[in-house]
Scaffold this active site. Structure first.
Site, short mmCIF file in Angstrom:
data_model
loop_
_atom_site.label_atom_id
_atom_site.label_comp_id
_atom_site.label_asym_id
_atom_site.label_seq_id
_atom_site.Cartn_x
_atom_site.Cartn_y
_atom_site.Cartn_z
N ASP A 47 0.83 -1.22 0.00
CA ASP A 47 0.00 0.00 0.00
C ASP A 47 0.86 1.27 0.00
O ASP A 47 0.38 2.32 -0.39
CB ASP A 47 -1.01 0.02 1.16
CG ASP A 47 -0.37 0.16 2.53
OD1 ASP A 47 0.77 -0.29 2.72
OD2 ASP A 47 -1.04 0.71 3.43
N SER A 78 -13.90 8.52 25.71
CA SER A 78 -13.82 7.09 25.41
C SER A 78 -14.15 6.30 26.66
O SER A 78 -13.61 6.58 27.74
CB SER A 78 -12.42 6.72 24.93
OG SER A 78 -12.28 5.31 24.92
N GLY A 133 -3.18 -1.56 19.56
CA GLY A 133 -1.76 -1.83 19.43
C GLY A 133 -1.43 -3.24 18.97
O GLY A 133 -0.30 -3.69 19.10
N GLY A 135 -1.95 -4.27 15.83
CA GLY A 135 -1.85 -4.26 14.37
C GLY A 135 -3.20 -4.52 13.71
O GLY A 135 -3.26 -4.88 12.54
N LEU A 136 -4.28 -4.33 14.45
CA LEU A 136 -5.61 -4.60 13.90
C LEU A 136 -6.38 -3.31 13.65
O LEU A 136 -7.58 -3.30 13.45
CB LEU A 136 -6.38 -5.56 14.83
CG LEU A 136 -5.65 -6.89 15.07
CD1 LEU A 136 -6.36 -7.74 16.11
CD2 LEU A 136 -5.51 -7.68 13.76
N GLU A 171 -4.23 10.82 10.64
CA GLU A 171 -3.20 9.99 11.28
C GLU A 171 -1.79 10.44 10.87
O GLU A 171 -0.89 10.55 11.70
CB GLU A 171 -3.42 8.51 10.95
CG GLU A 171 -2.46 7.60 11.70
CD GLU A 171 -3.05 6.26 12.11
OE1 GLU A 171 -4.27 6.07 12.01
OE2 GLU A 171 -2.29 5.39 12.54
N ASP A 183 -5.71 0.81 5.94
CA ASP A 183 -6.49 0.59 7.16
C ASP A 183 -7.80 1.36 7.12
O ASP A 183 -8.86 0.84 7.47
CB ASP A 183 -5.69 1.04 8.39
CG ASP A 183 -4.35 0.32 8.51
OD1 ASP A 183 -4.11 -0.61 7.72
OD2 ASP A 183 -3.55 0.72 9.37
N TYR A 235 10.21 0.57 10.13
CA TYR A 235 9.12 0.78 9.16
C TYR A 235 9.51 1.89 8.18
O TYR A 235 9.40 1.74 6.97
CB TYR A 235 7.82 1.13 9.90
CG TYR A 235 6.65 1.45 9.00
CD1 TYR A 235 5.90 0.43 8.41
CD2 TYR A 235 6.26 2.76 8.75
CE1 TYR A 235 4.82 0.71 7.58
CE2 TYR A 235 5.19 3.06 7.92
CZ TYR A 235 4.47 2.03 7.35
OH TYR A 235 3.40 2.33 6.52
P1 ADP Z 1 -3.52 -0.14 16.21
O1 ADP Z 1 -4.15 0.79 15.24
O2 ADP Z 1 -2.71 -1.22 15.57
O3 ADP Z 1 -4.47 -0.70 17.22
P2 ADP Z 1 -2.17 2.27 16.97
O4 ADP Z 1 -0.99 2.51 17.82
O5 ADP Z 1 -2.13 2.73 15.57
O6 ADP Z 1 -2.46 0.70 17.05
O7 ADP Z 1 -3.45 2.91 17.63
C1 ADP Z 1 -3.73 2.69 18.99
C2 ADP Z 1 -4.13 3.99 19.64
O8 ADP Z 1 -5.45 4.36 19.19
C3 ADP Z 1 -4.24 3.91 21.14
O9 ADP Z 1 -3.01 4.11 21.76
C4 ADP Z 1 -5.23 5.03 21.44
O10 ADP Z 1 -4.59 6.29 21.42
C5 ADP Z 1 -6.16 4.97 20.24
N1 ADP Z 1 -7.33 4.14 20.55
C6 ADP Z 1 -7.69 2.97 19.97
N2 ADP Z 1 -8.85 2.50 20.51
C7 ADP Z 1 -9.23 3.40 21.45
C8 ADP Z 1 -10.33 3.49 22.35
N3 ADP Z 1 -11.27 2.55 22.40
N4 ADP Z 1 -10.39 4.57 23.16
C9 ADP Z 1 -9.45 5.53 23.11
N5 ADP Z 1 -8.40 5.49 22.29
C10 ADP Z 1 -8.27 4.45 21.46
MG MG Z 2 -3.09 2.00 13.86
#
Ligand code: ADP
Ligand code: MG
Length: 394
Positions: A47, A78, A133, A135-136, A171, A183, A235
């Site tokens: 991508d 949240s 965190g 990777g999903l 992002e 994503d 990365y």
């Molecule tokens: P991934 O996208 O792989 O899960 P990232 O590091 O890109 O990992 O994103 C994770 C971040 O997104 C978290 O550290 C937080 O800041 C934010 N996040 C994800 N889900 C939530 C949630 N339910 N509430 C608040 N923040 C969230």
């Molecule tokens: Mg992410």
């Protein structure tokens, strides 16, 4: 609104999130929206080279209850962080100012306003079942659920791919995380029972039937729970190697190199890391097309070896795997899985495993035992039915 089979979980959470909104802000929300996390079946680092990817939406979703404001304020909360309501002034939003998790929804409002869209404020309360965190793409789920809600509430009329671009810009430029558009496109555009064939050059999409259960199969996601510290720098380094390869070969992006031209292209690249990156991207792009052909022919079992081949390419050519991800693939395939690969950017995160439905317990047990024997923390293993993309729930 009909949520469809498999989205019942999101509808259930939706009622709870709407109630949470009412308690928090003192009035019911104007609407409730959902956007899923994703897992990529095949096509890694393609991508960021204008190539093809084949993600599917997870049953795990972010759900947001939102109302419009007209006073230029954004209030976000949240259910998952333990933090209070974060209040922001839209006019004062600064990219990379580090507002914690709120940077994701705030970044979306910022990106929309940057593009000239009349976003006048919102109250938002959300909860998410997407593991963070791992990777999903819990981050893309957050961006897309926010973008869809603001789009509907402010009558912006943006399409799903346009909302995905907004999420990516939030992002990249606001939160400060370099990522491709896969994503956000997956979260915005996927359909239940399908994988999403995405051409990341022009964002054209095709829904490819992918229903493992209907074929007596299961797709498992294995979250290793690890994130290696070298990941972020590595990365960027791998992306730079891809760009160096494209420059040396005189193409705008590596997607322009086909497997037929590959041997000649590799001979023209003296640097070992660049050669590996080019070989991975070109062959993985081709693996996406092979996988699509197999899915369309209904030959799902034959996808397994293509996944395992893709893993070897990520491990040996691009070199973005790690011992934990390699162990998932080795243990799962040794226990009879049809195929497995790491998914996402690598250096930790998750793997996908395709197995006969009847073998999922054996395969799961084998992966768990291999992790225990290696002294690794127990991984999280769950089945992933290809689920619906972002939508309004109420
Ligand atoms: P991934 O996208 O792989 O899960 P990232 O590091 O890109 O990992 O994103 C994770 C971040 O997104 C978290 O550290 C937080 O800041 C934010 N996040 C994800 N889900 C939530 C949630 N339910 N509430 C608040 N923040 C969230
Ligand atoms: Mg992410």
């Amino acid at each position: 609104m009909a949520a469809g089979a498999g989205a019942g979980g999101a509808a259930g959470i939706g009622a709870g999130v709407a109630e949470g909104f009412r308690r928090l802000y003192g009035a019911p929300p104007e609407g409730v929206w959902a956007a899923p996390g994703r897992v990529n079946l095949i096509g890694e680092y393609t991508d960021v080279n204008d190539g093809f990817v084949l993600p599917l939406a997870l049953p795990h979703t972010a759900v947001a209850a939102v109302s419009r404001r007209t006073d230029g304020r954004l209030r976000v909360h949240s259910a998952d962080t333990g933090e209070g309501v974060v209040q922001l002034d839209l006019d004062a939003l600064e990219p990379r100012a580090g507002t914690g998790w709120a940077a994701y929804p705030a970044g979306v409002a910022w990106a929309l306003r940057e593009a000239g869209h009349p976003v006048t404020g919102a109250d938002l309360h959300l909860a998410s079942t997407v593991p963070t965190g791992a990777g999903l793409s819990s981050s893309a789920a957050l961006e897309i659920v926010t973008a869809l809600a603001l789009n509907d509430l402010h009558g912006l009329g943006l399409t799903a791919p346009e909302l995905a671009r907004v999420g990516q810009r939030a992002e990249n430029a606001f939160v400060g995380v370099p990522c491709g558009v896969m994503d956000q496109m997956a979260s915005a555009c996927c359909a239940e029972g399908h994988a999403l064939h995405l051409d990341t050059r022009d964002l054209t999409t095709r829904h490819v039937p992918f229903d493992p259960a209907a074929h007596g199969l299961a797709l498992l996601v294995v979250d290793t729970g690890v994130k290696h510290a070298l990941g972020d720098g590595a990365y960027a380094e791998r992306r730079a190697a891809c760009e160096a390869g494209a420059r040396a070969l005189g193409v705008r992006a590596l997607r322009e190199i086909g497997t037929v031209q590959l041997p000649d292209a590799l001979r023209r690249l003296p640097d070992r890391a660049v050669r590996g990156a080019v070989r991975h991207v070109v062959t993985d792009n081709h693996r996406v097309e092979r996988t699509v052909a197999l899915l369309e022919a209904g030959d799902l079992r034959a996808v397994g070896p293509v996944l395992t081949e893709g893993h070897a390419s990520l491990r040996d050519d691009l070199r973005v795997s790690c011992p934990e991800l390699d162990l998932v693939v080795a243990a799962a395939t040794a226990a009879g899985a049809l195929g497995a690969r790491m998914t996402g950017g690598g250096f930790g995160g998750s793997a996908v495993v395709l197995a006969e439905a009847g073998d999922t317990d054996t395969v799961t047990k084998a992966v768990r035992e291999a992790f225990a024997a290696a002294g690794y923390t127990a991984p999280r293993v769950f089945p992933a039915a290809p689920s619906a993309g972002a939508r309004r729930l109420a």
